[in-house]
Scaffold this active site. Structure first.
Site, short mmCIF file in Angstrom:
data_model
loop_
_atom_site.label_atom_id
_atom_site.label_comp_id
_atom_site.label_asym_id
_atom_site.label_seq_id
_atom_site.Cartn_x
_atom_site.Cartn_y
_atom_site.Cartn_z
N GLU A 55 0.81 -1.22 0.00
CA GLU A 55 0.00 0.00 0.00
C GLU A 55 0.85 1.27 0.00
O GLU A 55 0.44 2.29 -0.57
CB GLU A 55 -0.94 0.01 1.20
CG GLU A 55 -2.06 -1.01 1.14
CD GLU A 55 -1.68 -2.37 1.71
OE1 GLU A 55 -2.56 -3.26 1.78
OE2 GLU A 55 -0.48 -2.54 2.08
N PHE A 117 -11.85 -7.44 13.75
CA PHE A 117 -10.74 -7.91 12.92
C PHE A 117 -10.40 -6.86 11.86
O PHE A 117 -11.26 -6.38 11.14
CB PHE A 117 -11.10 -9.23 12.25
CG PHE A 117 -10.04 -9.74 11.31
CD1 PHE A 117 -8.81 -10.15 11.78
CD2 PHE A 117 -10.28 -9.79 9.94
CE1 PHE A 117 -7.82 -10.61 10.92
CE2 PHE A 117 -9.30 -10.26 9.06
CZ PHE A 117 -8.07 -10.66 9.56
N GLN A 118 -9.13 -6.51 11.77
CA GLN A 118 -8.60 -5.53 10.83
C GLN A 118 -9.28 -4.17 10.96
O GLN A 118 -9.47 -3.44 9.98
CB GLN A 118 -8.68 -6.03 9.38
CG GLN A 118 -7.68 -7.15 9.09
CD GLN A 118 -7.47 -7.43 7.62
OE1 GLN A 118 -8.35 -7.19 6.79
NE2 GLN A 118 -6.31 -7.94 7.27
N LYS A 167 -17.84 -1.12 5.49
CA LYS A 167 -18.16 -2.18 4.53
C LYS A 167 -19.66 -2.28 4.26
O LYS A 167 -20.08 -2.48 3.11
CB LYS A 167 -17.63 -3.53 5.04
CG LYS A 167 -17.78 -4.65 4.02
CD LYS A 167 -17.08 -5.92 4.48
CE LYS A 167 -17.17 -7.01 3.40
NZ LYS A 167 -16.46 -8.24 3.81
#
Length: 580
Positions: A55, A117-118, A167
């Site tokens: 990235e 998570f993440q 998301k």
């Protein structure tokens, strides 16, 4: 707002549609869980997505693209570590005023704050190093956020903007509403300078005896080259161009004194120290230019023109502040100077011209017939086409490139100035080549910098991006070693990279789909550069094995006055007898 009739889109589709509407043609990124919904409509988009290997590479490539085109660069990453890997290029873009929009995925809105998570609070992390940041939790908010992000990134003082999208906002559907107008309370950049301030500045310029134009990266951002050239022609005022402004005014012009600062030319540093007037345009009085601040330009009145009012007077008191776009400011200044006599500065020009001739940057020949890094950089410049774009990493090779490349045209010089980011070179060169596929793009890198981001050569090889990289291999972290030589009694703690043995740079390049070459003397140097110039179907990497103890001169030791400038170890210029 205008709603497209019966256009019901997922957030992911709305994101891609919005990017297309703001004119994005290229994006650099890597998919991952939280951003994955956006990659499905991207598959069918006219936007070219370049899949990078890290990235950080995506961010620097977007910077390189933006610096060449003047348009907003775009990088995309997923949540958590994907987003945090963008922090360095975002910070770099902030320091160097590069227009960038970073789009990151975020965990579902209901999970934000639960250490899912993440998950990472990327908006909070980058708040100090962005112009603005968005956290989008609702699908219907995506089009407006994208349009606002691109407007903010590209107007006023350019810079990075983050758009972090949950998301579930990407997955859900909503009517697509494209904003016709933007209402951003509190964000109204001043582009037109106040005519009274410009008039006062022109009068002060006309009355000065030792004026200097101190030109910074804002002139590059504003594409104000013609206006700058007209002002110099009209007034015959000597010019210094900062590291970020190299090429904004041609080095070959007799009134260009070169680059000021810690490793600037004696003529440029001397001009600022002995001037009675600084006309600072699009520059921020960075510590690398000023040295010890209370000793900087002690005899000078200061005109400071910048689009960012926060920069004016931040480091140095100003006599005449001018807030506005550099191009418009210079245009108005030219109009005012047309009605006034040019400054009576013939003696000043003669003195600085003499100093420029006497103290040109030079180097000592390397021992044992080895290559000098300075001659490698100079020769690359001589053998490359006039419109070549040069990108550098950070360190000694960057300073040598700033001095010895042909800085004759604007928009051909990419480097990390404010942040000093090692690893900038390879991905920035990649972004530049994507922006200008018909031009030669050279990356001038060091063996330390190259090992930080060379994986993007794989990206270049797979995507037909044939950049050329010169690895100036002195087997050390050269700039740190120079400081250890000068200030730490030659105690070389952890600066030897052992790159005379590992890695084998040509073999590494070949493994990544590039042509790998090596040069150890002048004959091999010319042959390798010529061979690289003839290869345009693949990236080329040339390792130049150079003298280990070459140093960057001139130099102003950190924290000291610019009056302490040295042209070699324990050697200072004799300028007190030449000026004033």
């Amino acid at each position: 707002m205008s709603q497209d009739t019966d256009l019901m889109l997922t957030g992911a589709q709305a994101l891609v549609e919005s990017l297309e509407r703001v004119g994005v043609d290229v994006a650099f990124g890597i998919p991952g869980g939280a951003i994955l919904p956006a990659y499905d409509p991207l598959y069918d988009s006219k936007i070219r997505h370049i899949l990078v290997r890290h990235e950080q590479g995506a961010g620097h490539a977007a910077e390189g693209y933006a610096m060449v085109t003047g348009r907003v660069g775009v990088c995309i990453a997923t949540s958590g570590p994907g987003a945090t890997n963008l922090v360095t290029p975002i910070g770099n873009a902030y320091m160097d005023s590069t227009p960038l929009v970073a789009i990151t995925g975020q965990v579902n809105s209901s999970s934000i704050g639960t250490d899912a998570f993440q998950e990472a609070d990327i908006r909070g992390i980058v708040m100090p190093i962005t112009k603005h940041s968005f956290l989008i939790k609702r699908t219907e908010d995506i089009p407006l956020a994208i349009k606002e992000a691109f407007h903010i990134a590209s107007t006023g003082r350019p810079g990075p903007v983050l758009v972090d999208i949950a998301k579930d906002a990407l997955v859900k559907s909503a009517p697509f509403v494209w904003p016709e107008d933007l209402d951003l309370p509190g964000y109204k950049p001043t582009t037109r300078p106040h005519v009274k301030q410009v008039r006062s500045a022109a009068k002060l310029i006309s009355e000065s005896k030792r004026p200097v134009l101190y030109v910074g990266g804002g002139v590059v951002s504003a594409r104000a080259y013609a206006e700058l050239a007209e002002l110099v022609e009209r007034t015959q005022i000597p010019v210094v161009t900062t590291l970020m402004a190299r090429g904004a005014f041609p080095d070959s012009h007799p009134l260009n004194m070169g680059m000021p600062g810690m490793h600037g030319t004696v003529a440029a540093v001397g001009a600022l120290q002995k001037a009675d007037l600084l006309i600072a345009v699009g520059t921020r009085f960075d510590d690398r230019v000023t040295g010890k601040l209370d000793t900087f330009a002690p005899h000078a009145k200061i005109i400071h023109a910048d689009i960012d009012p926060a920069e004016i007077g931040k480091n140095k008191p100003v006599d005449i502040p001018i807030v506005g776009d550099c191009r418009e400011t210079l245009r108005q200044l030219n109009e005012q100077m047309a009605t006034l006599p040019a400054p009576d500065a013939e003696a000043w020009r003669r003195t600085l011209g003499s100093m420029k001739g006497k103290y040109q940057p030079r180097w000592e020949e390397a021992p044992d017939g080895r290559l000098s890094p300075q001659e490698v950089v100079k020769r690359i410049g001589e053998l490359s086409p006039p419109d070549t774009i040069f990108a550098t990493g950070v360190g000694q090779h960057q300073m040598w490139a700033a001095h010895f490349l042909p800085h004759e045209r604007p928009g051909q010089w990419l480097n990390s100035g404010g942040a000093g980011t090692m690893g900038f070179c390879v991905p920035a060169a990649m972004g530049a080549k994507v922006a200008a596929p018909d031009r030669t793009v050279w990356g001038i890198d060091g063996d330390g910098c190259f090992q930080m981001t060379n994986q993007e050569l794989v990206t270049c090889a797979l995507n037909n991006i044939p950049i050329k990289i010169a690895v100036i291999n002195n087997n050390a972290l050269g700039m740190v070693r120079q400081w250890q030589s000068l200030f730490y009694n030659e105690r070389y703690s952890n600066t030897d990279l052992h790159t005379e043995t590992v890695p084998n740079f040509p073999m590494l390049a070949e493994a990544m789909g590039c042509v790998g070459l090596r040069a150890t003397n002048e004959v091999e140097m010319d042959a390798a550069i010529q061979q690289a110039m003839e290869i345009n179907d693949r990236p080329v990497v040339i390792e130049f094995v150079v003298h280990k103890d070459a140093m960057v001169w001139p130099m102003v030791p950190a924290g000291t006055s610019n009056d302490e400038i040295q042209v070699a170890r324990n050697m200072a210029p004799d300028w007190e007898d030449e000026i004033l």
